[in-house]
Design a protein around this motif. Structure first.
Motif, mmCIF file in Angstrom:
data_model
loop_
_atom_site.group_PDB
_atom_site.id
_atom_site.type_symbol
_atom_site.label_atom_id
_atom_site.label_comp_id
_atom_site.label_asym_id
_atom_site.label_seq_id
_atom_site.Cartn_x
_atom_site.Cartn_y
_atom_site.Cartn_z
ATOM 1 N N VAL A 72 0.851 -1.181 0.000
ATOM 2 C CA VAL A 72 0.000 0.000 0.000
ATOM 3 C C VAL A 72 0.887 1.231 0.000
ATOM 4 C CG1 VAL A 72 -1.720 1.262 1.321
ATOM 5 C CG2 VAL A 72 -1.780 -1.218 1.267
ATOM 6 N N ASN A 73 0.555 2.160 -0.863
ATOM 7 C CA ASN A 73 1.240 3.432 -0.873
ATOM 8 C C ASN A 73 0.796 4.209 0.367
ATOM 9 O OD1 ASN A 73 2.362 5.895 -1.432
ATOM 10 N ND2 ASN A 73 1.587 5.990 -3.527
ATOM 11 N N PRO A 74 1.724 4.754 1.165
ATOM 12 C CA PRO A 74 1.326 5.470 2.371
ATOM 13 C C PRO A 74 0.340 6.616 2.113
ATOM 14 C CG PRO A 74 3.677 5.053 2.437
ATOM 15 C CD PRO A 74 3.179 4.624 1.075
ATOM 16 N N SER A 75 0.376 7.197 0.941
ATOM 17 C CA SER A 75 -0.563 8.283 0.652
ATOM 18 C C SER A 75 -1.986 7.750 0.453
ATOM 19 C CB SER A 75 -0.103 9.070 -0.580
ATOM 20 O OG SER A 75 -0.094 8.220 -1.709
ATOM 21 N N ASN A 76 -2.142 6.472 0.124
ATOM 22 C CA ASN A 76 -3.464 5.862 -0.075
ATOM 23 C C ASN A 76 -3.930 5.061 1.134
ATOM 24 O OD1 ASN A 76 -2.645 6.657 -2.571
ATOM 25 N ND2 ASN A 76 -3.154 4.763 -3.603
ATOM 26 N N LEU A 77 -3.202 5.106 2.226
ATOM 27 C CA LEU A 77 -3.504 4.240 3.362
ATOM 28 C C LEU A 77 -4.918 4.451 3.888
ATOM 29 C CD1 LEU A 77 -2.544 2.096 5.332
ATOM 30 C CD2 LEU A 77 -1.533 3.885 6.722
ATOM 31 N N GLY A 78 -5.327 5.678 4.054
ATOM 32 C CA GLY A 78 -6.665 5.971 4.560
ATOM 33 C C GLY A 78 -7.756 5.420 3.658
ATOM 34 N N SER A 79 -7.613 5.608 2.361
ATOM 35 C CA SER A 79 -8.635 5.115 1.435
ATOM 36 C C SER A 79 -8.633 3.581 1.366
ATOM 37 C CB SER A 79 -8.439 5.714 0.044
ATOM 38 O OG SER A 79 -7.196 5.327 -0.490
ATOM 39 N N THR A 80 -7.468 2.967 1.482
ATOM 40 C CA THR A 80 -7.387 1.508 1.491
ATOM 41 C C THR A 80 -8.102 0.945 2.719
ATOM 42 O OG1 THR A 80 -5.258 1.564 0.349
ATOM 43 C CG2 THR A 80 -5.808 -0.464 1.504
ATOM 44 N N ILE A 81 -7.869 1.556 3.863
ATOM 45 C CA ILE A 81 -8.532 1.128 5.095
ATOM 46 C C ILE A 81 -10.048 1.263 4.947
ATOM 47 C CG2 ILE A 81 -8.876 1.725 7.532
ATOM 48 C CD1 ILE A 81 -5.855 2.503 7.581
ATOM 49 N N SER A 82 -10.499 2.383 4.421
ATOM 50 C CA SER A 82 -11.945 2.620 4.254
ATOM 51 C C SER A 82 -12.581 1.651 3.273
ATOM 52 C CB SER A 82 -12.188 4.047 3.766
ATOM 53 O OG SER A 82 -11.772 4.975 4.718
ATOM 54 N N SER A 83 -11.916 1.408 2.145
ATOM 55 C CA SER A 83 -12.519 0.535 1.132
ATOM 56 C C SER A 83 -12.647 -0.911 1.636
ATOM 57 C CB SER A 83 -11.725 0.586 -0.170
ATOM 58 O OG SER A 83 -10.442 0.045 0.005
ATOM 59 N N LEU A 84 -11.633 -1.396 2.340
ATOM 60 C CA LEU A 84 -11.732 -2.747 2.891
ATOM 61 C C LEU A 84 -12.796 -2.824 3.987
ATOM 62 C CD1 LEU A 84 -8.053 -4.035 2.996
ATOM 63 C CD2 LEU A 84 -9.918 -4.909 1.632
ATOM 64 N N ALA A 85 -12.978 -1.736 4.739
ATOM 65 C CA ALA A 85 -14.028 -1.708 5.771
ATOM 66 C C ALA A 85 -15.407 -1.755 5.115
ATOM 67 C CB ALA A 85 -13.880 -0.475 6.644
ATOM 68 N N ARG A 86 -15.576 -1.042 4.018
ATOM 69 C CA ARG A 86 -16.868 -1.060 3.305
ATOM 70 C C ARG A 86 -17.185 -2.459 2.787
ATOM 71 N NH1 ARG A 86 -15.247 4.018 1.624
ATOM 72 N NH2 ARG A 86 -14.303 3.219 -0.272
ATOM 73 N N GLU A 87 -16.169 -3.168 2.338
ATOM 74 C CA GLU A 87 -16.382 -4.537 1.862
ATOM 75 C C GLU A 87 -16.912 -5.452 2.970
ATOM 76 O OE1 GLU A 87 -12.821 -6.114 0.125
ATOM 77 O OE2 GLU A 87 -12.677 -4.488 -1.348
ATOM 78 N N LYS A 88 -16.558 -5.141 4.214
ATOM 79 C CA LYS A 88 -16.998 -5.948 5.359
ATOM 80 C C LYS A 88 -18.223 -5.336 6.046
ATOM 81 C CE LYS A 88 -13.684 -8.813 4.841
ATOM 82 N NZ LYS A 88 -13.948 -10.094 4.248
ATOM 83 N N ASN A 89 -18.858 -4.362 5.400
ATOM 84 C CA ASN A 89 -20.049 -3.685 5.938
ATOM 85 C C ASN A 89 -19.786 -3.035 7.297
ATOM 86 O OD1 ASN A 89 -21.686 -4.340 3.717
ATOM 87 N ND2 ASN A 89 -22.077 -6.376 4.583
#
Length: 155
Positions: A72-89
């Protein structure tokens, strides 16, 4: 010792030489047998170590390949965390950066199984680990819901 040998007749001398020869031959046979067994044990140990080493090399190569493909690119860390959370509802209430590679994530009224699956996916897919976590039963909705404050960081 010399005097004992001088007192022996010819037949006794031959018998003594034969016994010494038999004793030395037997001793050499047992030494050879011991060394042969030691050699076979060493060879089998080497072969098992060689197989283990090859498996470890393959595992390390697979690990390096998976880390290279899912970093994960450190600049995308927040969006990566959010997108995986959305996948798990999961609904994340707050994401607060600590530094370039760490974030504090707050979840209210989350399902424990979903949070666990989300954390597992972050670790396995994106190499994002939990460095600290605080998980409590939700006071507003205590039935199967929890509040979690988790510090995530890139390895």
């Amino acid at each position: 010792m010399k005097s004992i040998i001088k007192k022996l007749n010819k037949r006794e001398e031959i018998l003594m030489v034969l016994l010494l020869t038999l004793l030395i031959t037997s001793l050499l046979f047992f030494i050879y047998y011991y060394l042969a067994n030691l050699k076979e044990d060493s060879i089998s140990s080497f072969q098992s170590s060689k197989v283990y080493y090859q498996k470890m090399e393959l595992a390390l190569a697979d690990e390096n390949q998976s880390q290279n493909t899912s970093q994960v690119n450190p600049s995308n860390l927040g969006s990566t965390i959010s997108s995986l959370a959305r996948e798990k509802n999961l609904s994340i209430d707050r994401i607060q950066p600590i530094n370039e590679t760490s974030y504090i994530v707050t979840i209210n009224n989350g399902n424990f199984a979903s949070i666990y699956a989300w954390i597992k996916d972050l670790d396995e897919q994106k190499s994002i680990i939990v460095s600290k976590a605080s998980i409590r039963r939700s006071t507003s909705n205590p039935r199967n819901k929890i509040r979690a404050q988790i510090v995530l960081e890139i390895i």
